[in-house]
Design an enzyme around this catalytic site. Sequence first.
Site, PDB file in Angstrom:
ATOM      1  CB  THR A   1       1.727   4.385   7.841  1.00  0.00           C
ATOM      2  OG1 THR A   1       2.303   4.216   9.423  1.00  0.00           O
ATOM      3  CG2 THR A   1       2.028   5.707   7.420  1.00  0.00           C
ATOM      4  CB  CYS A   2      -2.308   5.791  11.155  1.00  0.00           C
ATOM      5  SG  CYS A   2      -2.834   4.006  12.066  1.00  0.00           S
ATOM      6  N   GLY A   3      -0.899   5.972  13.569  1.00  0.00           N
ATOM      7  CA  GLY A   3      -0.202   5.708  14.784  1.00  0.00           C
ATOM      8  C   GLY A   3       0.155   4.158  15.324  1.00  0.00           C
TER       9      GLY A   3
ATOM     10  N   GLY B   1      -1.749   1.624  13.491  1.00  0.00           N
ATOM     11  CA  GLY B   1      -2.613   0.657  12.401  1.00  0.00           C
ATOM     12  C   GLY B   1      -3.965   0.626  12.377  1.00  0.00           C
TER      13      GLY B   1
ATOM     14  CD1 TRP C   1       5.065   8.045  15.591  1.00  0.00           C
ATOM     15  CD2 TRP C   1       5.941   8.058  13.659  1.00  0.00           C
ATOM     16  NE1 TRP C   1       6.329   8.932  15.602  1.00  0.00           N
ATOM     17  CE2 TRP C   1       6.987   8.844  14.432  1.00  0.00           C
ATOM     18  CE3 TRP C   1       6.418   7.682  12.341  1.00  0.00           C
ATOM     19  CZ2 TRP C   1       7.846   9.483  13.847  1.00  0.00           C
ATOM     20  CZ3 TRP C   1       7.298   8.413  11.686  1.00  0.00           C
ATOM     21  CH2 TRP C   1       8.253   9.017  12.620  1.00  0.00           C
TER      22      TRP C   1
END
Length: 287
Positions: free
Chosen positions: A240-242, A244, A269
């Site tokens: 996961t990240c900000g 994708g 996120w």
Amino acid sequence: MAQDDPKTLVSTQWLAAHMRDPDLRILDGSWHMPDTGRNAKAEYEAGHIPGARFFDIDDIADSRSDLPHMVPPVEKFMSRMRAMGVGDGHQIVVYDGAGLFSAARVWWMFKLMGHRDVAVLDGGFPKWVAEGREIEDMPPIVRDRHMTVRRQAHLVRDVTQVSAAAKLRDHEIIDARSPGRFRGEDPEPREGLRAGHIPGSRNVHYASLLNDDHTLKAPEETRAIFEAAGVDLSRPAITTCGSGVTAAILSLALARMGKDDHSLYDGSWTEWGMFPTLPIATGDADV
């Protein structure tokens, strides 16, 4: 120099040697954060690797979603690829203008759609240019090509699945954002999002997996970085990240290490941080 693998990562030397292969298709998958002030399409038009097509992750996306560049419906992906002349039987190489940033997202999307022969160009356009290799500003000649899609649903996760994984602790959730954002100390670049991370997740900043020239570190090095962050690589993983994009760099590194049981949280996120009912944690990763 990393070992060339046409299903994950290839070098500039490999691409230069295969440029004239009839079934090679090169994609410029550049995308930049809004605060960089860079225009990926304009940069592509000014100069790109010969024959490259521009893959716009904001356009080849689910327009029905309020979230940025979510995976498009299968029909839209097939239509866009046909118009770009990318399809069955093609070896695809994706690069970006940052070195190794958004190209991994495009690589992952093709994997999700069931296309096996796709690789990221290690070091991307900056490395290609630094080596004095040929570039052009002419659009490629495109001929329609059918693409068969076999969506690999196990490669993507939605918010409900990630929420369940966070509660059950039966997956390793790995967050690619910076340590400051992960701990909730730095503000999110998108307005309206809470700060922090998914409870139980681990932090492996995507930049820690890259060398100074934006090439991906060797598998033994990336394995050590994941393990140092507390990631149990024997368990299935969710990246996961900000939004994708950089999560796919983690996915690429895991694939290079020979780990197959990983998926990507598409909403990341941007989705999790907007819902007040979803739990968040701050500070360092909990044990």
